[in-house]
Motif scaffolding. Structure first.
Motif, short mmCIF file in Angstrom:
data_model
loop_
_atom_site.label_atom_id
_atom_site.label_comp_id
_atom_site.label_asym_id
_atom_site.label_seq_id
_atom_site.Cartn_x
_atom_site.Cartn_y
_atom_site.Cartn_z
N SER A 1 0.82 -1.22 0.00
CA SER A 1 0.00 0.00 0.00
C SER A 1 0.86 1.26 0.00
N ASN B 1 -12.42 6.74 8.58
CA ASN B 1 -12.01 5.43 8.09
C ASN B 1 -13.13 4.40 8.16
N PHE C 1 -3.22 12.22 0.53
CA PHE C 1 -2.28 12.75 1.53
C PHE C 1 -0.86 12.78 0.97
N ARG D 1 3.24 7.20 6.63
CA ARG D 1 2.40 6.13 6.11
C ARG D 1 2.76 4.77 6.69
N ASP E 1 -7.24 1.26 0.81
CA ASP E 1 -6.26 2.09 1.52
C ASP E 1 -5.56 3.04 0.55
N TRP F 1 -9.70 11.47 1.72
CA TRP F 1 -8.87 11.61 2.92
C TRP F 1 -9.68 12.15 4.09
N LYS G 1 -7.90 5.89 -0.35
CA LYS G 1 -8.14 6.86 0.72
C LYS G 1 -6.90 7.69 1.06
N THR G 2 -5.72 7.11 0.97
CA THR G 2 -4.54 7.77 1.51
C THR G 2 -3.64 8.38 0.45
N THR G 3 -3.82 8.02 -0.82
CA THR G 3 -3.01 8.63 -1.87
C THR G 3 -3.12 10.15 -1.90
N GLN H 1 1.15 4.59 10.09
CA GLN H 1 -0.29 4.42 10.01
C GLN H 1 -0.68 3.06 9.48
N ALA H 2 -0.01 2.60 8.42
CA ALA H 2 -0.39 1.34 7.78
C ALA H 2 -0.08 0.14 8.68
N GLU I 1 0.89 3.99 -2.99
CA GLU I 1 0.52 5.37 -2.65
C GLU I 1 1.63 6.34 -3.00
#
Length: 315
Positions: free
Chosen positions: A99, A136, A190, A240, A183, A132, A186-188, A243-244, A103
């Protein structure tokens, strides 16, 4: 009298020695910062220390609450001999690596495109921030509806194209792929915004010099843009990874860690040991071990990054 003595005896504008004024300012600063430091200690330091203590002691649970027995290493011995722990660790590591890599690549490409946009950049940035900004749990629930094997949009699309409705969240490999896709979706944004901020800080004369030297777009990116972005990219990757590796809500909502334990992260494993099995010592051992792994990975990443920066500085 020497200049050093005159500097030592130099007084502040109010008539007090400079050293005394500095010490007073320092005490005042600690006084104003102490409430915030106490809050930070209460919500971070105390839970960490408490988890560390629980992981090394026998825990007895009765009507009076938790009671500490004798020191023991049995929690870690059981954890390190558990296949479930290694399976959860393997899933978490794989999920984090795949992920974060996707990202970073997609976010960098998006940032390069946004840098070249004009008036439309603000609107596109606002649209990018929507995934973002979603909570979640809400985002995971929306995707759970889309991946549903009975009435989900993706299952319907697969039926139209392939002639069958796959159970995306009911099979190990499709479930892992779906989780990575959510994931990344949602996070790309950021990562894209962080990289875009780094691109905006690169001076234009660097690109002019590369163009004068005859460098093409591909060479300019690898030899000029990417080295300039390395500190920003390092910060984005570090955030990241943190978080991941601690992902909990996404697999918990989408698959409950299933099918079986195929998508069970270390966070879900710790949750189940703590709150479902009431194994407080084992759950604390999971938390401490996970924190140690994440800290070690981050320190190694920072050390490699610093070594590369030092080599470039010497060159």
């Amino acid at each position: 009298m020497s200049s050093a003595s005159r500097t030592t005896l130099r007084e502040s504008p109010r008539g007090r020695p400079a050293g005394t004024a500095l010490r007073r300012q320092t005490r005042t600063g600690w006084l104003f910062a102490s409430p915030a430091l106490l809050v930070v200690a209460a919500v971070t330091v105390f839970p960490v220390v408490f988890s560390l203590v629980l992981s090394f002691w026998e825990i007895k649970l009765d009507y009076g609450g938790l009671r500490l027995g004798s020191p023991t290493l049995s929690h870690y011995e059981s954890l390190l001999s558990s296949p479930e722990w290694y399976q959860a660790l393997a899933f978490t590591l794989g999920f984090t690596l795949v992920s974060v890599f996707l990202e970073l690549v997609i976010g960098t490409l998006v940032a390069l495109v946004l840098e070249r946009l004009g008036a439309a950049r603000g609107w596109i940035l606002a649209l990018l921030l929507l995934p973002w900004a979603l909570i979640n749990v809400v985002a995971a629930q929306l995707w759970a509806y889309l991946f549903n094997g009975t009435y989900g949009a993706f299952s319907w699309l697969c039926e139209q194209l392939l002639g069958s409705r796959p159970d995306i969240l009911g099979e190990p490999v499709p479930a892992m792929a779906a989780m990575v896709a959510v994931d990344v979706w949602k996070t790309t944004p950021f990562v894209a915004i962080v990289v875009l901020a780094g691109l905006m800080l690169i001076p234009g004369d660097v690109y002019e010099a590369a163009e004068i030297d005859g460098a093409g777009p591909w060479t300019t990116f690898w030899r000029v843009t990417l080295p300039q972005l390395r500190p920003i990219v390092a910060i984005a990757v570090l955030f990241r990874i943190l978080q991941a590796f601690g992902v909990f809500d996404l697999p918990f909502v989408l698959t409950q860690g299933g099918p079986g334990t195929a998508t069970q992260s270390v966070a879900i494993l710790g949750y189940r040991m703590l709150f479902q099995n009431l194994d407080f010592g084992g759950g604390a051992a999971v938390a401490v071990t996970t924190a140690a792994i994440v800290m070690g990975c981050c320190l190694l990443f920072l050390r490699v990054f610093r070594a590369q920066v030092d080599e470039e500085g010497k060159a």
